[in-house]
Design a protein around this motif. Structure first.
Motif, PDB file in Angstrom:
ATOM      1  N   TRP A  78       0.134   4.618   4.955  1.00 54.29           N
ATOM      2  CA  TRP A  78       1.203   4.148   4.092  1.00 54.29           C
ATOM      3  C   TRP A  78       2.472   3.977   4.909  1.00 54.29           C
ATOM      4  CZ3 TRP A  78      -1.657   8.495   3.627  1.00 54.29           C
ATOM      5  CH2 TRP A  78      -1.034   9.723   3.784  1.00 54.29           C
ATOM      6  N   PHE A  79       3.200   2.905   4.547  1.00 51.35           N
ATOM      7  CA  PHE A  79       4.339   2.430   5.328  1.00 51.35           C
ATOM      8  C   PHE A  79       5.544   2.178   4.421  1.00 51.35           C
ATOM      9  CE2 PHE A  79       0.407   0.926   7.138  1.00 51.35           C
ATOM     10  CZ  PHE A  79       0.535   1.114   8.496  1.00 51.35           C
ATOM     11  N   ARG A  80       6.709   2.337   4.989  1.00 51.88           N
ATOM     12  CA  ARG A  80       7.925   1.862   4.347  1.00 51.88           C
ATOM     13  C   ARG A  80       8.269   0.545   5.005  1.00 51.88           C
ATOM     14  NH1 ARG A  80      13.582   4.999   3.068  1.00 51.88           N
ATOM     15  NH2 ARG A  80      14.623   3.173   2.189  1.00 51.88           N
ATOM     16  N   GLU A  81       8.342  -0.502   4.212  1.00 54.47           N
ATOM     17  CA  GLU A  81       8.709  -1.825   4.703  1.00 54.47           C
ATOM     18  C   GLU A  81       9.929  -2.275   3.922  1.00 54.47           C
ATOM     19  OE1 GLU A  81       5.202  -4.298   4.433  1.00 54.47           O
ATOM     20  OE2 GLU A  81       4.381  -3.426   6.270  1.00 54.47           O
ATOM     21  N   GLY A  82      11.115  -2.027   4.492  1.00 57.08           N
ATOM     22  CA  GLY A  82      12.354  -2.291   3.767  1.00 57.08           C
ATOM     23  C   GLY A  82      12.424  -1.349   2.579  1.00 57.08           C
ATOM     24  N   ALA A  83      12.529  -1.907   1.386  1.00 54.19           N
ATOM     25  CA  ALA A  83      12.576  -1.100   0.170  1.00 54.19           C
ATOM     26  C   ALA A  83      11.193  -0.892  -0.437  1.00 54.19           C
ATOM     27  CB  ALA A  83      13.488  -1.761  -0.848  1.00 54.19           C
ATOM     28  N   SER A  84      10.144  -1.443   0.181  1.00 59.70           N
ATOM     29  CA  SER A  84       8.790  -1.406  -0.382  1.00 59.70           C
ATOM     30  C   SER A  84       7.916  -0.336   0.257  1.00 59.70           C
ATOM     31  CB  SER A  84       8.102  -2.760  -0.191  1.00 59.70           C
ATOM     32  OG  SER A  84       8.800  -3.771  -0.869  1.00 59.70           O
ATOM     33  N   LEU A  85       6.943   0.115  -0.516  1.00 54.66           N
ATOM     34  CA  LEU A  85       5.886   0.994  -0.032  1.00 54.66           C
ATOM     35  C   LEU A  85       4.617   0.159   0.079  1.00 54.66           C
ATOM     36  CD1 LEU A  85       4.603   3.817   0.580  1.00 54.66           C
ATOM     37  CD2 LEU A  85       4.188   3.986  -1.887  1.00 54.66           C
ATOM     38  N   LYS A  86       4.004   0.161   1.260  1.00 53.78           N
ATOM     39  CA  LYS A  86       2.753  -0.559   1.481  1.00 53.78           C
ATOM     40  C   LYS A  86       1.681   0.464   1.832  1.00 53.78           C
ATOM     41  CE  LYS A  86       0.463  -3.932   4.401  1.00 53.78           C
ATOM     42  NZ  LYS A  86       0.386  -4.315   5.790  1.00 53.78           N
ATOM     43  N   VAL A  87       0.528   0.355   1.200  1.00 52.85           N
ATOM     44  CA  VAL A  87      -0.605   1.241   1.465  1.00 52.85           C
ATOM     45  C   VAL A  87      -1.783   0.392   1.914  1.00 52.85           C
ATOM     46  CG1 VAL A  87      -2.207   2.931   0.489  1.00 52.85           C
ATOM     47  CG2 VAL A  87       0.191   2.932  -0.244  1.00 52.85           C
ATOM     48  N   ASP A  88      -2.394   0.780   3.040  1.00 51.73           N
ATOM     49  CA  ASP A  88      -3.583   0.109   3.585  1.00 51.73           C
ATOM     50  C   ASP A  88      -4.772   1.054   3.489  1.00 51.73           C
ATOM     51  OD1 ASP A  88      -1.903  -1.945   4.422  1.00 51.73           O
ATOM     52  OD2 ASP A  88      -1.913  -1.340   6.529  1.00 51.73           O
ATOM     53  N   GLY A 126      -8.291  -8.419   4.094  1.00 51.99           N
ATOM     54  CA  GLY A 126      -8.590  -9.189   5.289  1.00 51.99           C
ATOM     55  C   GLY A 126      -9.212  -8.304   6.340  1.00 51.99           C
ATOM     56  N   PRO A 127      -9.352  -8.826   7.542  1.00 57.86           N
ATOM     57  CA  PRO A 127      -9.921  -8.034   8.633  1.00 57.86           C
ATOM     58  C   PRO A 127      -8.985  -6.884   9.018  1.00 57.86           C
ATOM     59  CG  PRO A 127      -9.935 -10.382   9.164  1.00 57.86           C
ATOM     60  CD  PRO A 127      -9.107 -10.216   7.934  1.00 57.86           C
ATOM     61  N   SER A 128      -9.562  -5.728   9.250  1.00 62.95           N
ATOM     62  CA  SER A 128      -8.804  -4.555   9.679  1.00 62.95           C
ATOM     63  C   SER A 128      -8.637  -4.564  11.192  1.00 62.95           C
ATOM     64  CB  SER A 128      -9.542  -3.280   9.266  1.00 62.95           C
ATOM     65  OG  SER A 128      -8.988  -2.138   9.893  1.00 62.95           O
ATOM     66  N   ARG A 129      -7.518  -4.066  11.672  1.00 65.98           N
ATOM     67  CA  ARG A 129      -7.321  -3.955  13.117  1.00 65.98           C
ATOM     68  C   ARG A 129      -8.250  -2.915  13.728  1.00 65.98           C
ATOM     69  NH1 ARG A 129      -3.083  -1.091  10.912  1.00 65.98           N
ATOM     70  NH2 ARG A 129      -2.593   0.915  11.860  1.00 65.98           N
ATOM     71  N   GLY A 131     -11.449  -2.868  12.869  1.00 70.78           N
ATOM     72  CA  GLY A 131     -12.768  -3.426  12.598  1.00 70.78           C
ATOM     73  C   GLY A 131     -13.055  -3.251  11.119  1.00 70.78           C
ATOM     74  N   GLY A 132     -13.873  -4.103  10.555  1.00 69.58           N
ATOM     75  CA  GLY A 132     -14.156  -4.012   9.126  1.00 69.58           C
ATOM     76  C   GLY A 132     -13.075  -4.671   8.301  1.00 69.58           C
ATOM     77  N   THR A 133     -12.717  -4.040   7.191  1.00 70.62           N
ATOM     78  CA  THR A 133     -11.839  -4.626   6.187  1.00 70.62           C
ATOM     79  C   THR A 133     -10.647  -3.724   5.916  1.00 70.62           C
ATOM     80  OG1 THR A 133     -13.745  -5.613   5.103  1.00 70.62           O
ATOM     81  CG2 THR A 133     -11.783  -5.405   3.768  1.00 70.62           C
ATOM     82  N   VAL A 134      -9.524  -4.330   5.584  1.00 69.63           N
ATOM     83  CA  VAL A 134      -8.385  -3.585   5.047  1.00 69.63           C
ATOM     84  C   VAL A 134      -8.008  -4.218   3.713  1.00 69.63           C
ATOM     85  CG1 VAL A 134      -6.647  -4.948   6.306  1.00 69.63           C
ATOM     86  CG2 VAL A 134      -6.079  -2.657   5.457  1.00 69.63           C
ATOM     87  N   VAL A 135      -7.794  -3.373   2.712  1.00 72.49           N
ATOM     88  CA  VAL A 135      -7.240  -3.800   1.433  1.00 72.49           C
ATOM     89  C   VAL A 135      -5.900  -3.090   1.307  1.00 72.49           C
ATOM     90  CG1 VAL A 135      -7.553  -3.919  -1.062  1.00 72.49           C
ATOM     91  CG2 VAL A 135      -9.544  -4.080   0.441  1.00 72.49           C
ATOM     92  N   SER A 136      -4.854  -3.861   1.032  1.00 64.64           N
ATOM     93  CA  SER A 136      -3.492  -3.333   0.985  1.00 64.64           C
ATOM     94  C   SER A 136      -2.854  -3.627  -0.356  1.00 64.64           C
ATOM     95  CB  SER A 136      -2.619  -4.004   2.056  1.00 64.64           C
ATOM     96  OG  SER A 136      -3.197  -3.876   3.325  1.00 64.64           O
ATOM     97  N   PHE A 137      -1.957  -2.730  -0.772  1.00 63.68           N
ATOM     98  CA  PHE A 137      -1.122  -3.031  -1.930  1.00 63.68           C
ATOM     99  C   PHE A 137       0.319  -2.681  -1.601  1.00 63.68           C
ATOM    100  CE2 PHE A 137      -2.438   1.355  -2.970  1.00 63.68           C
ATOM    101  CZ  PHE A 137      -1.218   1.953  -3.310  1.00 63.68           C
TER     102      PHE A 137
END
Length: 145
Positions: A78-88, A126-129, A131-137
């Motif tokens: 999980w990441f802070r991107e500006g004011a957003s929270l992104k989870v991979d 999409g493709p995960s760095r 390998g495999g898949t990453v789903v993010s929200f």
């Protein structure tokens, strides 16, 4: 089980935390508990309960649909991107298999991505760095700008 947390996010390192889980059913409850514990110090304004629900659904999907001939793990970051929270959520599956379904009322499965689609401000796969898949929200406005 392993987990990792970054205590000092910065512009160079926006990641707030990560966990690596075995692809077993018990990892779903661990992912909920660990995320709730590790996001708390950052005090996001978005609903942590909603995030926990979406993580639970995506980790479940990663366990059910991930596949590899080698030993693999589910990785949640999980990441802070500006004011957003992104989870991979990363798994060993294939990106082409991630599909938003519209299950019938009697279907027992198939609502995970539908929940993510209805709760998150956005999601993608999409493709995960790794390998495999990453789903993010993304949860927009998780922190004041």
């Amino acid at each position: 089980m392993a987990y990792m947390i970054d205590r000092c996010p910065s512009e160079d390192s926006p990641r707030l935390g990560a966990m690596t889980l075995y692809p077993v059913a018990e990892s779903v409850s661990l992912s909920r508990r660990w995320f709730r514990k590790f996001i708390a110090p950052y005090n996001p304004a978005c609903s942590v309960d909603d995030c926990v629900l979406m993580i639970s659904e995506l980790v479940t999907n990663a366990i059910v649909y991930g596949q590899s001939d080698e030993v693999w793990r589910v990785r949640v970051e999980w990441f802070r991107e500006g004011a957003s929270l992104k989870v991979d959520v990363h798994n060993a599956g294939f990106p082409a298999r991630v599909k938003l379904r519209r299950p019938d009322a009697v279907d027992a499965h198939g609502r995970g991505l539908l929940l993510v689609d209805s709760i998150a401000d956005s999601w993608q796969c999409g493709p995960s760095r790794f390998g495999g898949t990453v789903v993010s929200f993304v949860m927009a406005d998780a922190w004041p700008t």
